[in-house]
Design a protein around this motif. Structure first.
Motif, PDB file in Angstrom:
ATOM      1  N   GLY A 347       0.800  -1.218   0.000  1.00  0.00           N
ATOM      2  CA  GLY A 347       0.000   0.000   0.000  1.00  0.00           C
ATOM      3  C   GLY A 347       0.835   1.272   0.000  1.00  0.00           C
ATOM      4  N   ASP A 348       2.022   1.200   0.599  1.00  0.00           N
ATOM      5  CA  ASP A 348       2.892   2.380   0.675  1.00  0.00           C
ATOM      6  C   ASP A 348       3.869   2.484  -0.485  1.00  0.00           C
ATOM      7  N   SER A 349       3.841   1.497  -1.386  1.00  0.00           N
ATOM      8  CA  SER A 349       4.809   1.490  -2.484  1.00  0.00           C
ATOM      9  C   SER A 349       4.482   2.585  -3.501  1.00  0.00           C
ATOM     10  N   SER A 350       5.505   3.166  -4.063  1.00  0.00           N
ATOM     11  CA  SER A 350       5.349   4.187  -5.096  1.00  0.00           C
ATOM     12  C   SER A 350       6.466   3.996  -6.122  1.00  0.00           C
ATOM     13  N   PRO A 351       6.142   3.783  -7.408  1.00  0.00           N
ATOM     14  CA  PRO A 351       4.781   3.742  -7.982  1.00  0.00           C
ATOM     15  C   PRO A 351       4.002   2.514  -7.525  1.00  0.00           C
ATOM     16  N   ARG A 352       2.738   2.465  -7.859  1.00  0.00           N
ATOM     17  CA  ARG A 352       1.864   1.369  -7.441  1.00  0.00           C
ATOM     18  C   ARG A 352       2.390   0.039  -7.947  1.00  0.00           C
ATOM     19  N   ILE A 353       2.463  -0.940  -7.052  1.00  0.00           N
ATOM     20  CA  ILE A 353       3.074  -2.225  -7.376  1.00  0.00           C
ATOM     21  C   ILE A 353       2.080  -3.134  -8.103  1.00  0.00           C
TER      22      ILE A 353
END
Length: 487
Positions: A347-353
């Protein structure tokens, strides 16, 4: 050779099913097989394979294979909302008009729901999905009220673990076949694709669901079933009135064995909605198809394992209940902890995993989902086995199963409603975690009430035995059974 010896020989050869004075009624081996509890449970399992099995195959791809989960979650919430009222109603109707007639109704509403997913997937039509949710809710109410009673009530108590495993295991066969089809149609998609499942997937699954109706006509009504000892269950429809059955279902719900099960019925399955959101948010299309297939394998293993375990003779039934529930609590708490860490990471990953099987880190996110699917299916087995451990007659089991499905539907309706409201996945997961914790005290109390043998409420209501005497008689019979096995 005496008449008794002759009767015993003929019965063992599969020819005699009942005796009246000097006259006997004979049937062929084929009829005994066709009317056997095992055959009927297999048919019920195959019907479940074509109906909720295919439904589960679609939902375990994440939101019915759609790109976004919210409309499908709203439809599922509508389905389970109808089941809250439909399950007790159809349970009463099954006792009044027969489980076979009610089960036939249960085969009519799943295919329109799957067709609505196809139309939405291909043409973007939204209202049809909500209509499909209504037809599915009506059909599911009828199906679950009748098929659970058949699986638990047609056979002997010593076979209930096995029969429950066959019934639910064949239901998972629907998910396995449906998921295999999805896998073959979607495996070639790009690893970064997070869109919706191809619309051709639905056509094959809809065709499979249409097989449920003809299968339902192969079932035998309870009074025509022939058990291994030549006896048949009592016809539950004789002398029934709607008012009397309503009174009985209310009286049954007020028994400790039932109302203490309400928390686990409402709270255990909340993570199902979260898992649908989890799959659509973080997994590619082909990974979701693999997830549906793997979840089906995990659930099938759960059915086979617990079906065998619950019929073991080396443990008493109260001991089996305690062992199973303790195992579920520990594994569920550990699984929720694991999933919270996964959700925080993704949820905290950027960009979206976007997780796919050829990308690093896929195993961690995928394995936790499979474990939760295994535990969810284990919950189904556990609850139905517990109900079968408490009650013996098919009338009571029909009403008890309808109560079980009513409160499971309450939980599913609310949880899918939350899923449709676009609540953040972490919030949805935490609510699921809290709901499971809420189930532990009451379910533990129920587990410590499991008897050695189930009671026959018909005899208690008729004044033939008291509640306590029914339990003690059952315990004695079970002890004799174990002595015979050991001998």
């Amino acid at each position: 050779m005496s008449a008794t010896e002759q009767d015993q020989k003929v019965i063992s050869d599969g020819a005699v099913i009942e005796s009246q004075g000097e006259q006997t009624k004979t049937v062929s081996r084929f009829t005994r097989w066709y009317r056997s509890p095992l055959f009927n449970v297999i048919i019920v399992g195959l019907i479940s394979f074509t109906q909720p099995g295919i439904w589960s195959a679609l939902n375990n791809t994440g939101a019915g294979g759609q790109q976004e989960p919210y409309l499908v979650n709203a439809s599922n919430s509508l389905t389970f909302g109808i089941m809250v009222f439909g399950c007790p109603l159809f349970g009463i109707l099954a006792n009044k008009y027969g489980v076979k007639k009610v089960l036939i109704i249960g085969t009519l509403g799943y295919a329109p729901y799957s067709a609505s997913l196809y139309v939405n997937n291909r043409y973007g039509t939204e209202w049809f999905i909500l209509f499909g949710g209504v037809t599915c809710g009506i059909a599911a109410s009828a199906l679950w009220a009748s098929e659970g009673a058949i699986a638990l009530g047609y056979g002997d108590i010593k076979d209930r673990g096995k029969f429950t495993g066959i019934w639910l295991g064949l239901r998972e066969l629907g998910q396995l076949i449906g998921s295999s089809i999805q896998m073959s149609l979607n495996a070639g998609k790009d690893s970064s694709s997070r869109g919706k499942v191809g619309y051709t997937t639905y056509l094959v699954l809809i065709a499979l669901q249409c097989l449920g109706l003809p299968l339902s006509f192969l079932l035998s009504p309870p009074q025509k079933v022939i058990r291994s000892d030549g006896t048949s269950p009592r016809d539950p429809t004789k002398g029934k009135t709607f008012k009397e059955e309503t009174r009985k279902i209310w009286a049954l719900m007020k028994r400790k064995q039932m109302y203490l099960l309400i928390p686990i019925l409402v709270g255990f399955q909340w993570n199902t909605t979260y898992l649908g959101i989890y799959m659509t948010k973080y997994f590619s299309v082909r990974a979701r198809a693999l997830g549906s297939l793997t979840a089906g394998i995990a659930a099938t293993f759960a059915n086979i394992f617990w079906g065998w375990f619950y019929d073991l003779k080396c443990f008493s039934r109260p001991t089996l209940a305690k062992i199973c529930w303790a195992s579920f609590v520990l594994l569920m708490l550990a699984s929720f902890g694991w999933q919270v860490s996964n959700e925080k990471l993704y949820g905290d990953s950027s960009p979206r995993i976007t997780l796919d099987w050829d990308l690093p880190g896929f195993g961690r996110g995928f394995a936790s989902m499979v474990l939760l699917r295994f535990l969810n299916e284990s919950h189904y087995m556990f609850v139905y086995w517990i109900v079968g451990a408490f009650f013996d007659d098919i009338e009571t089991l029909t009403l008890a199963v309808s109560i079980v499905r009513t409160f499971e539907s309450v939980g599913s309706c609310i949880s899918f409603g939350i899923g449709a409201a676009k609540v953040p996945p972490m919030v949805n997961l935490v609510i699921s975690f809290a709901m499971f914790g809420f189930t532990i005290p009451a379910t533990s109390a129920v587990v410590f009430m499991v008897p050695e043998r189930p009671i026959d409420l018909r005899k208690i209501e008729a004044g033939e035995v008291s509640d306590g005497e029914a339990g003690s008689v059952g315990t004695s019979e079970d002890t004799d059974e174990k002595k015979a096995v050991k001998a």
